[in-house]
Design a protein around this motif. Sequence first.
Motif, PDB file in Angstrom:
ATOM      1  N   CYS A 213       0.856  -1.180   0.000  1.00 26.26           N
ATOM      2  CA  CYS A 213       0.000   0.000   0.000  1.00 26.26           C
ATOM      3  C   CYS A 213       0.899   1.240   0.000  1.00 26.26           C
ATOM      4  O   CYS A 213       1.769   1.371   0.858  1.00 26.26           O
ATOM      5  CB  CYS A 213      -0.892  -0.001   1.230  1.00 26.26           C
TER       6      CYS A 213
ATOM      7  N   ARG B 147       0.256   4.069   0.880  1.00 27.27           N
ATOM      8  CA  ARG B 147      -0.065   4.996   1.971  1.00 27.27           C
ATOM      9  C   ARG B 147       0.474   4.520   3.309  1.00 27.27           C
ATOM     10  O   ARG B 147       1.119   5.277   4.020  1.00 27.27           O
ATOM     11  CB  ARG B 147      -1.582   5.187   2.066  1.00 27.27           C
ATOM     12  N   CYS B 148       0.210   3.271   3.664  1.00 24.46           N
ATOM     13  CA  CYS B 148       0.629   2.808   4.998  1.00 24.46           C
ATOM     14  C   CYS B 148       1.788   1.826   4.916  1.00 24.46           C
ATOM     15  O   CYS B 148       2.369   1.462   5.930  1.00 24.46           O
ATOM     16  CB  CYS B 148      -0.550   2.176   5.742  1.00 24.46           C
TER      17      CYS B 148
ATOM     18  N   CYS C 102      -5.346  -3.366   4.333  1.00 28.72           N
ATOM     19  CA  CYS C 102      -5.372  -2.128   5.079  1.00 28.72           C
ATOM     20  C   CYS C 102      -6.650  -1.388   4.719  1.00 28.72           C
ATOM     21  O   CYS C 102      -7.363  -1.780   3.807  1.00 28.72           O
ATOM     22  CB  CYS C 102      -4.138  -1.289   4.804  1.00 28.72           C
TER      23      CYS C 102
ATOM     24  N   CYS D 229      -6.752   1.886   3.959  1.00 27.98           N
ATOM     25  CA  CYS D 229      -6.450   3.141   3.288  1.00 27.98           C
ATOM     26  C   CYS D 229      -7.266   3.262   2.004  1.00 27.98           C
ATOM     27  O   CYS D 229      -7.474   2.293   1.304  1.00 27.98           O
ATOM     28  CB  CYS D 229      -4.975   3.209   2.901  1.00 27.98           C
TER      29      CYS D 229
HETATM   30 ZN   LIG Z   1      -2.699   1.163   3.498  1.00 27.28          ZN
END
Ligand SMILES: [Zn+2]
Length: 181
Positions: free
Chosen positions: A140, A142-143, A152, A154
Amino acid sequence: MKLAIDIEGALPRVGDHEHLGGAADAVLEDGYDLTFSPGEGIQWELDLHRISGGIEITGRVTGVVALQCYRCLEPFDFPVDIRMREHALMAAETVGPADDYAGEYMVEGGVLDLEPLFRDNIALAFPLKRVCDEACRGICPRCGANLNIENCTCGPEAVDARLKPLEELKRRLENGGEAPA
Ligand SMILES: [Zn+2]
Ligand SMILES: [Zn+2]
């Protein structure tokens, strides 16, 4: 790890022949730097012939090289089975400026280093798309979660600035593992 062969000791005269086997772990670090360390990842069986002015090297390298998946950045084993046919020049027997021999393998100080030969031959076998699995879901952006292992929550939002370096690495790997300029 030095993959050096004492040519002057093992093959002192033109016409001499030597068979040798060995093993090492081969890891492609950071997308482009192939390094060798003690281990059994790849095995080789080589025949060395001393010819006039150099050494003929023929043989086979088999096993697995650890590559980094460009989607999830995890290492994965890539199988190789390479037939090698190379030659190295005796540096002491070359004439003219060293520039004339750029790109040639060299026996320097009576020693042949197998590392560049293996590096070049193994690199040619690498796939264009280095993924651990066609179905790899990657990380991911983002995370940083490995989506093969966990989900996740996100959404498709802006990339976290702290993960920029990871994105950079991923982009670099996707561009064929080129070293940064
Ligand atoms: Zn994520
Ligand atoms: Zn992967």
